[in-house]
Design an enzyme around this catalytic site. Structure first.
Site, PDB file in Angstrom:
ATOM      1  N   ALA A 109       0.843  -1.196   0.000  1.00  0.00           N
ATOM      2  CA  ALA A 109       0.000   0.000   0.000  1.00  0.00           C
ATOM      3  C   ALA A 109       0.877   1.245   0.000  1.00  0.00           C
ATOM      4  O   ALA A 109       1.968   1.258   0.566  1.00  0.00           O
ATOM      5  CB  ALA A 109      -0.922   0.015   1.217  1.00  0.00           C
TER       6      ALA A 109
ATOM      7  N   GLU B 260      -2.298 -12.414  -4.468  1.00  0.00           N
ATOM      8  CA  GLU B 260      -3.696 -12.317  -4.879  1.00  0.00           C
ATOM      9  C   GLU B 260      -4.033 -10.841  -5.003  1.00  0.00           C
ATOM     10  O   GLU B 260      -3.544 -10.026  -4.234  1.00  0.00           O
ATOM     11  CB  GLU B 260      -4.655 -12.945  -3.860  1.00  0.00           C
TER      12      GLU B 260
ATOM     13  N   TYR C  32       1.368  -5.199 -11.462  1.00  0.00           N
ATOM     14  CA  TYR C  32       1.897  -6.562 -11.389  1.00  0.00           C
ATOM     15  C   TYR C  32       2.233  -7.116 -12.776  1.00  0.00           C
ATOM     16  O   TYR C  32       3.241  -7.795 -12.946  1.00  0.00           O
ATOM     17  CB  TYR C  32       0.926  -7.480 -10.641  1.00  0.00           C
TER      18      TYR C  32
END
Length: 149
Positions: free
Chosen positions: A73, A106, A118
């Protein structure tokens, strides 16, 4: 922008949990991070610092030759500055230095910025966990990076 990275410690946790609370529908608690830092031998967490202020963090578990990203984050005021990318690069390097050869994570199926990040880092979608996120019932995409470097 001169971002520095260091291993997360207890002094960072107030800032980390503030970022966590502003980033996720169901945030981890302060105590969850305390547990990860003090009790989980598989856990490894870092913070991104800008002028000694925590502006982001990332965590993973390293089990045998696999690294599993637990959370990433960036403070809302610092998003869009490639801090998330830099955090993930650090995690890849640090995982490899600790013996990992591959990494998984995930991500919410609707989290387009994270999926883009990603993919840019070389992660590939490899499956779906139906209803993984209890707060919304949303599916999680399982992503893998088979070769760290």
């Amino acid at each position: 922008m001169n971002i520095e990275f260091e291993k997360m410690n207890a002094a960072h946790l107030t800032s980390v949990t503030a970022i966590e609370n502003s980033s996720f529908i169901t945030p981890w608690s302060y105590q969850s991070f305390v547990y990860e830092l003090s009790q989980n031998s598989f856990a490894y967490y870092i913070v991104a610092l800008l002028k000694n202020e925590v502006v982001g963090y990332a965590g993973m578990w390293i089990i045998l030759d696999e690294a599993h990203i637990t959370n990433v984050a960036v403070h809302p005021e610092h998003r869009g500055r490639k801090i998330g990318y830099a955090l993930m690069q650090q995690m890849l390097i640090r995982a490899a230095l600790r013996g990992a050869t591959k990494m998984t994570l995930e991500v919410r199926s609707t989290n387009e910025p994270a999926k883009k990040l990603y993919n840019l880092l070389g992660f590939k979608e490899s499956g779906i966990r139906k209803g993984y996120y209890e707060d919304t019932g949303e599916d999680a995409l399982i992503m893998w990076k088979e070769d760290l470097f």
